[in-house]
Design a protein around this motif. Structure first.
Motif, PDB file in Angstrom:
ATOM      1  N   ALA A 492       0.845  -1.191   0.000  1.00 25.13           N
ATOM      2  CA  ALA A 492       0.000   0.000   0.000  1.00 25.13           C
ATOM      3  C   ALA A 492       0.877   1.237   0.000  1.00 25.13           C
ATOM      4  N   ASP A 493       0.380   2.281  -0.631  1.00 25.43           N
ATOM      5  CA  ASP A 493       0.987   3.602  -0.518  1.00 25.43           C
ATOM      6  C   ASP A 493       0.271   4.367   0.572  1.00 25.43           C
ATOM      7  N   VAL A 525      -0.989  22.655   2.845  1.00 29.26           N
ATOM      8  CA  VAL A 525       0.265  23.275   3.263  1.00 29.26           C
ATOM      9  C   VAL A 525       1.449  22.386   2.904  1.00 29.26           C
ATOM     10  N   ARG A 526       1.299  21.106   3.108  1.00 32.08           N
ATOM     11  CA  ARG A 526       2.355  20.156   2.745  1.00 32.08           C
ATOM     12  C   ARG A 526       1.739  18.779   2.524  1.00 32.08           C
ATOM     13  N   SER A 527       2.346  17.988   1.677  1.00 34.77           N
ATOM     14  CA  SER A 527       1.882  16.630   1.423  1.00 34.77           C
ATOM     15  C   SER A 527       3.070  15.772   1.023  1.00 34.77           C
ATOM     16  N   GLU A 528       2.958  14.497   1.303  1.00 32.01           N
ATOM     17  CA  GLU A 528       4.035  13.576   0.909  1.00 32.01           C
ATOM     18  C   GLU A 528       3.508  12.151   0.885  1.00 32.01           C
ATOM     19  N   VAL A 529       4.244  11.296   0.197  1.00 28.80           N
ATOM     20  CA  VAL A 529       3.851   9.906   0.019  1.00 28.80           C
ATOM     21  C   VAL A 529       5.033   9.002   0.354  1.00 28.80           C
ATOM     22  N   ILE A 530       4.731   7.799   0.804  1.00 28.71           N
ATOM     23  CA  ILE A 530       5.729   6.742   0.877  1.00 28.71           C
ATOM     24  C   ILE A 530       5.112   5.487   0.288  1.00 28.71           C
ATOM     25  N   ARG A 531       5.862   4.783  -0.511  1.00 30.61           N
ATOM     26  CA  ARG A 531       5.455   3.460  -0.971  1.00 30.61           C
ATOM     27  C   ARG A 531       5.715   2.509   0.183  1.00 30.61           C
ATOM     28  N   GLY A 532       4.649   1.908   0.696  1.00 27.79           N
ATOM     29  CA  GLY A 532       4.711   1.214   1.972  1.00 27.79           C
ATOM     30  C   GLY A 532       5.762   0.125   2.061  1.00 27.79           C
ATOM     31  N   ARG A 533       6.079  -0.493   0.970  1.00 28.84           N
ATOM     32  CA  ARG A 533       7.101  -1.547   0.961  1.00 28.84           C
ATOM     33  C   ARG A 533       8.469  -1.031   1.418  1.00 28.84           C
ATOM     34  N   TYR A 534       8.653   0.297   1.360  1.00 33.24           N
ATOM     35  CA  TYR A 534       9.941   0.890   1.739  1.00 33.24           C
ATOM     36  C   TYR A 534       9.918   1.481   3.150  1.00 33.24           C
ATOM     37  N   ARG A 535       8.966   1.075   3.953  1.00 35.96           N
ATOM     38  CA  ARG A 535       8.816   1.649   5.295  1.00 35.96           C
ATOM     39  C   ARG A 535      10.025   1.387   6.178  1.00 35.96           C
ATOM     40  N   GLU A 536      10.767   0.321   5.944  1.00 33.56           N
ATOM     41  CA  GLU A 536      11.948  -0.001   6.740  1.00 33.56           C
ATOM     42  C   GLU A 536      13.236   0.332   6.014  1.00 33.56           C
ATOM     43  N   SER A 537      13.221   0.212   4.692  1.00 36.89           N
ATOM     44  CA  SER A 537      14.432   0.461   3.907  1.00 36.89           C
ATOM     45  C   SER A 537      14.031   0.757   2.468  1.00 36.89           C
ATOM     46  N   PHE A 538      14.604   1.818   1.894  1.00 39.06           N
ATOM     47  CA  PHE A 538      14.320   2.137   0.501  1.00 39.06           C
ATOM     48  C   PHE A 538      15.034   1.188  -0.462  1.00 39.06           C
ATOM     49  N   SER A 575      -4.487   6.598   0.151  1.00 40.84           N
ATOM     50  CA  SER A 575      -3.535   5.624  -0.394  1.00 40.84           C
ATOM     51  C   SER A 575      -3.396   5.690  -1.901  1.00 40.84           C
ATOM     52  N   THR A 576      -4.147   6.543  -2.559  1.00 39.39           N
ATOM     53  CA  THR A 576      -3.958   6.784  -3.989  1.00 39.39           C
ATOM     54  C   THR A 576      -3.921   8.281  -4.208  1.00 39.39           C
ATOM     55  N   TRP A 577      -3.236   8.699  -5.284  1.00 36.26           N
ATOM     56  CA  TRP A 577      -2.991  10.129  -5.542  1.00 36.26           C
ATOM     57  C   TRP A 577      -2.699  10.241  -7.028  1.00 36.26           C
ATOM     58  N   ARG A 583      -0.213   3.953  -9.705  1.00 40.32           N
ATOM     59  CA  ARG A 583      -1.053   3.158  -8.821  1.00 40.32           C
ATOM     60  C   ARG A 583      -0.265   1.973  -8.249  1.00 40.32           C
ATOM     61  N   ASN A 584      -0.385   1.790  -6.974  1.00 47.60           N
ATOM     62  CA  ASN A 584       0.170   0.606  -6.330  1.00 47.60           C
ATOM     63  C   ASN A 584      -0.818  -0.545  -6.528  1.00 47.60           C
ATOM     64  N   PRO A 585      -0.380  -1.705  -7.028  1.00 46.87           N
ATOM     65  CA  PRO A 585      -1.325  -2.822  -7.216  1.00 46.87           C
ATOM     66  C   PRO A 585      -2.001  -3.248  -5.915  1.00 46.87           C
ATOM     67  N   GLN A 586      -1.318  -3.021  -4.802  1.00 45.30           N
ATOM     68  CA  GLN A 586      -1.763  -3.392  -3.456  1.00 45.30           C
ATOM     69  C   GLN A 586      -1.586  -4.877  -3.193  1.00 45.30           C
ATOM     70  N   LYS A 587      -1.301  -5.637  -4.221  1.00 49.49           N
ATOM     71  CA  LYS A 587      -0.783  -6.989  -4.064  1.00 49.49           C
ATOM     72  C   LYS A 587       0.711  -6.906  -4.349  1.00 49.49           C
ATOM     73  N   TYR A 588       1.522  -7.335  -3.392  1.00 49.42           N
ATOM     74  CA  TYR A 588       2.968  -7.153  -3.519  1.00 49.42           C
ATOM     75  C   TYR A 588       3.503  -7.865  -4.762  1.00 49.42           C
ATOM     76  N   VAL A 589       4.218  -7.114  -5.600  1.00 54.45           N
ATOM     77  CA  VAL A 589       4.952  -7.674  -6.739  1.00 54.45           C
ATOM     78  C   VAL A 589       6.379  -7.165  -6.643  1.00 54.45           C
ATOM     79  N   GLU A 590       7.308  -7.894  -7.207  1.00 56.40           N
ATOM     80  CA  GLU A 590       8.720  -7.532  -7.084  1.00 56.40           C
ATOM     81  C   GLU A 590       9.022  -6.182  -7.711  1.00 56.40           C
ATOM     82  N   ASN A 591       8.381  -5.898  -8.851  1.00 55.97           N
ATOM     83  CA  ASN A 591       8.660  -4.663  -9.580  1.00 55.97           C
ATOM     84  C   ASN A 591       7.349  -4.117 -10.127  1.00 55.97           C
TER      85      ASN A 591
END
Length: 624
Positions: A492-493, A525-538, A575-577, A583-591
């Motif tokens: 998820a994003d 005022v401000r906005s930002e996103v993270i691709r959830g798969r990178y929450r621990e390490s990019f 979770s979408t923008w 778009r994040n598939p929301q089902k984990y794929v390698e790439n």
């Protein structure tokens, strides 16, 4: 038409090109006071870089050299064909400098192979013949000092956006005569600026892949790339019809090297890491003035991170930061009034900066003239709409505080004491738009200050807000989203927006767009996103465990904004923008660049606001 064809891609990209910037200066000033010469300067590896020199006709005195290196053309080319305006501003142009433009290697009239964000060579002793943007700058300055007459021995650099990166790239191993450098809206790292934000691919840059993705056969004064014709002005519909990113291959083939690089390097691997200028900003000797806009949709990470890194690694040098109420590059042009979307900030703000900050910086370090002391930071409060000087940024007296998400859409300073969460269904086939406008943008701008009511009224956007404020509250400095979330799927994003909600009795001003109202306006005022798969390490992505509460922390870029009495502070989570990011598939794929249509699934996302899982936005507050 030939001139329009040459520069149209640059204009629609929203990239800064001085030919179009100066309404203040008379178009004949350059012809009257400057002469132009063109040169092929040989680099240490034998590659020739096309360089254009504008020298004052008055030879009775010596002038500093002020240079811009650019991938966007040093033209116009040819004897007698001069730019109508040169330099960072009309005031510096009229004060007389030797102004130099150079096509970087692999672009336009220069030889060589182009490389996006060419890696900086750190081990100079072990690689004496290696080249990078620093060596090209060094070799160019050496040639200019030996071959251009009437210079005073001092060299400066400036550039906006990509030329801002080339200015910053001159700082490592700088030439001893390089005395003043102003990276403006500089790219710092392509994984956090422009093409990605915290691992999420910025689809709004997809059309720009043509500009950066094709090599040319030799020097040329004509575009060698063709822009994709989307056949529509509806960007949302175009990208939905295109489907997964893998379908973009029909527009960009193997010959577009940048598209191949993007596809094959979704993670923050060595390819991206070695292209970051940030780790190399040490042992800096020139004076540095980094400039950015609080509403710059393209480069916020770059100016803030470059300034902070130089400050940390180079104690004692002159290093200042300027952040104004601008979109990308607005400070280099003057429209008479400054506004972003529907928000008006004042008149002649760019002119004030050009005269009182930029002019003084180069005047001091390149001409040696006395001037008022420039502060550590010139920062514009986008709520009070006024400038303020700081001796440290972030301000030393700013205090960390948390605004906690709560039950019943509440937002406050008190930690939650009970169990609770808010949930929504995220559907990749019906993503939340980033803007209510119908547009096909290369690099969108106004959405940075757009009214967010169109989003907050959707069921797949969570909204938390305070009561109307009893007093002004100023957030100044860094922010961190600290979420506790879960998803029914494996990826998820997460998008977090800080919003200023105006009171209902707010009156419109003359610059509000037709059909818009400042009554209850929700200013982003401000906005930002993270691709959830990178929450621990990019560099080391990980899927989510379905329905497991997981911490997701990520940095939002700095702000300086006063939420006025009677306004409300609001936080939105989604979770979408689209189509700002893919778009994040929301089902984990390698790439994700290779995901198929079947990989895109609905998911139920939860954001927790519980005693054990207190989601919050961490900010820095200035005492009133």
């Amino acid at each position: 038409m030939d001139m329009l064809r040459l520069y149209f891609p640059i204009l629609i990209l929203g990239l800064v090109f001085p030919l179009f910037l100066f309404g203040q200066a008379e178009p004949t000033f350059v012809n009257q006071h400057y002469e132009k010469t063109e040169h092929r300067i040989t680099m240490r590896d034998g590659v020739n870089l096309h360089t254009v020199v504008y020298s004052p006709k008055d030879k009775s005195t010596e002038y500093p050299i002020l240079m811009q290196r650019t991938p966007y053309s040093a033209g116009p080319y040819g004897e007698g064909d001069l730019r109508p305006a040169i330099g960072p501003s009309p005031y510096l142009m009229e004060d007389k400098y030797i102004i130099v433009y150079q096509d970087v290697r692999g672009r336009w009239m220069s030889e060589g192979k182009y490389d996006n964000m060419r890696p900086t060579v750190a081990d100079r002793e072990d690689n004496p013949d290696a080249i990078d943007e620093s060596t090209d700058t060094f070799d160019t300055i050496e040639w200019l000092l030996e071959n251009v007459d009437n210079h005073n021995g001092r060299v400066g650099m400036w550039g906006i956006s990509y030329p801002g990166f080339y200015s910053a790239a001159a700082l490592p191993f700088a030439h001893p005569n390089l005395k003043a450098v102003s990276p403006q809206a500089p790219i710092g790292d392509f994984y956090f600026d422009d093409f990605h934000h915290n691992g999420a691919y910025f689809l709004s840059y997809w059309l720009a892949t043509s500009v950066f993705g094709y090599q040319k056969e030799g020097p040329t004064d004509k575009p060698w790339y063709e822009m994709v014709d989307p056949g529509t002005r509806d960007g949302y519909q175009f990208f939905m019809d295109m489907g997964p990113l893998k379908n973009a291959d029909k527009f960009y083939g193997e010959d577009n090297f940048f598209w191949q690089q993007l596809k094959e390097n979704p993670d923050y691997n060595e390819f991206w890491q070695e292209r970051s200028i940030i780790p190399h900003l040490k042992e800096v000797t020139p004076a540095v003035m980094t400039v950015g806009g609080w509403f710059d949709a393209e480069d916020l990470y770059g100016p803030l991170t470059i300034y902070k890194t130089i400050e940390k690694n180079n104690p004692g040098i002159f290093n200042t930061l300027v952040m104004g109420p601008w979109s990308h590059g607005d400070w280099s042009r003057e429209s008479g009034f400054q506004k972003v979307s529907n928000i008006y900030f004042g008149d002649s703000i760019s002119t004030w900066y050009q005269k009182n900050v930029e002019f003084e910086f180069f005047d001091k370090f390149l001409k040696g003239n006395e001037d008022p002391e420039l502060p550590e930071a010139f920062m514009f409060d986008t709520g009070k709409k006024e400038w303020k000087k700081f001796e440290h940024w972030p301000p030393k007296d700013a205090v960390k505080a948390n605004y906690f998400l709560g039950d019943k859409n509440s937002l406050g300073r008190a930690e939650p004491q009970s169990a609770g969460y808010s949930d929504f269904i995220s559907d990749p086939q019906n993503p939340v738009p980033y803007s209510q406008d119908i547009k096909m943008n290369f690099t969108p701008r106004k959405y940075m200050a757009d009214d967010q009511r169109f989003a907050s009224r959707r069921p797949d956007v969570l909204v938390f807000e305070t009561d109307p404020l009893d007093e002004d509250i100023t957030i100044a400095g860094e922010m961190m989203a600290k979420l506790f979330v879960s998803t029914s799927e494996t990826d998820a994003d997460w998008i977090v927006k800080l919003v200023d909600v105006y009171p209902g009795d707010t009156e419109n001003h003359e610059y509000v767009q037709e059909g818009q109202e400042l009554s209850h306006y929700q200013l982003k005022v401000r906005s930002e996103v993270i691709r959830g798969r990178y929450r621990e390490s990019f560099s080391d992505p990980k899927p989510f465990t379905p329905d497991k509460v997981t911490a997701v922390n990520f940095q939002l870029q700095d702000v300086f904004h006063t939420f006025k009495k009677g306004h409300k502070i609001q936080v939105q989570v989604q979770s979408t923008w689209f189509p700002l990011i893919d778009r994040n598939p929301q089902k984990y794929v390698e790439n994700i660049f290779k995901a198929t249509e079947e990989d895109f699934v609905k998911a139920t996302h939860k954001v927790f606001h519980a005693k054990d899982f207190p989601s919050s936005l961490e900010v820095q507050l200035l005492p009133q």
